[in-house]
Every structure is written in C-alpha cells, then in structure tokens.
Design a protein around this motif. Structure first.
Motif, short mmCIF file in Angstrom:
data_model
loop_
_atom_site.label_atom_id
_atom_site.label_comp_id
_atom_site.label_asym_id
_atom_site.label_seq_id
_atom_site.Cartn_x
_atom_site.Cartn_y
_atom_site.Cartn_z
N PRO A 95 0.81 -1.22 0.00
CA PRO A 95 0.00 0.00 0.00
C PRO A 95 0.84 1.28 0.00
O PRO A 95 0.50 2.25 -0.67
N ALA A 96 1.95 1.29 0.73
CA ALA A 96 2.79 2.49 0.78
C ALA A 96 3.41 2.80 -0.57
O ALA A 96 3.63 3.97 -0.91
N VAL A 97 3.69 1.77 -1.36
CA VAL A 97 4.24 1.97 -2.71
C VAL A 97 3.14 2.45 -3.64
O VAL A 97 3.31 3.43 -4.38
N SER B 56 11.78 8.07 -6.55
CA SER B 56 12.62 7.48 -5.51
C SER B 56 12.03 7.85 -4.16
O SER B 56 11.68 9.01 -3.94
N PHE B 57 11.91 6.86 -3.27
CA PHE B 57 11.38 7.14 -1.95
C PHE B 57 11.87 6.09 -0.97
O PHE B 57 12.33 5.03 -1.36
N GLN B 58 11.73 6.41 0.29
CA GLN B 58 12.15 5.52 1.37
C GLN B 58 10.92 5.03 2.11
O GLN B 58 10.00 5.80 2.38
N LEU B 59 10.89 3.74 2.42
CA LEU B 59 9.81 3.17 3.22
C LEU B 59 10.30 2.89 4.63
O LEU B 59 11.44 2.47 4.83
N GLU B 60 9.45 3.11 5.58
CA GLU B 60 9.75 2.75 6.96
C GLU B 60 9.56 1.24 7.08
O GLU B 60 8.75 0.65 6.35
N PRO B 61 10.27 0.59 7.98
CA PRO B 61 10.15 -0.88 8.12
C PRO B 61 8.71 -1.36 8.25
O PRO B 61 8.35 -2.39 7.69
N GLU B 62 7.87 -0.63 9.00
CA GLU B 62 6.49 -1.08 9.17
C GLU B 62 5.67 -1.00 7.89
O GLU B 62 4.59 -1.58 7.80
#
Length: 68
Positions: free
Chosen positions: A44-46, A60-66
């Motif tokens: 979902p975050a992507v 380009s983006f960073q995801l948090e572990p959760e």
C-alpha cells in the motif's frame, strides 16, 4: 499526453530496492505489470506514492520498516 496513475490504470514499472546504507537488495529483471487499485498488487505504501505519476516518471522514496 499520458494519463496519470489512478485506480483502474494498468501500470508497468521497474524497480530497485536498496537498504538504508544504499546496498542493492533487489532489482526487477523485467517490467512488473499490475492493475492499480487491486488489493495485494503492491505494498500500500508503494501504490500510494505512484498515484498521479505519468508515463516515464522516475520516482525514488524511502519506506519505513512497518510499511515494507
């Protein structure tokens, strides 16, 4: 003029996944094709970050572990 990604849009993408130190963890050998808005098609975050992107966009983006 290309259409923006919304629910119901067929999307083709390539990706690279890197860790926090920038080390390459995974890279698509070929394009991933999916129907945007379909449950379980992507994290979902992507999927959220792709909404509104145009054909040929680079993101380009960073995801948090959760979220990963």
């Amino acid at each position: 003029m290309s259409l923006a990604i919304t629910d119901g849009t067929w999307v083709r993408l390539r990706y690279r996944i890197r860790d926090a130190q920038g080390e390459l963890l995974d890279e698509a050998d070929r394009e991933l094709t999916y129907l945007h808005g379909e449950e379980d098609a992507l994290l979902p975050a992507v999927a959220h970050r792709l909404v509104g992107q145009q054909a040929g966009s680079k993101l380009s983006f960073q995801l948090e572990p959760e979220d990963a």
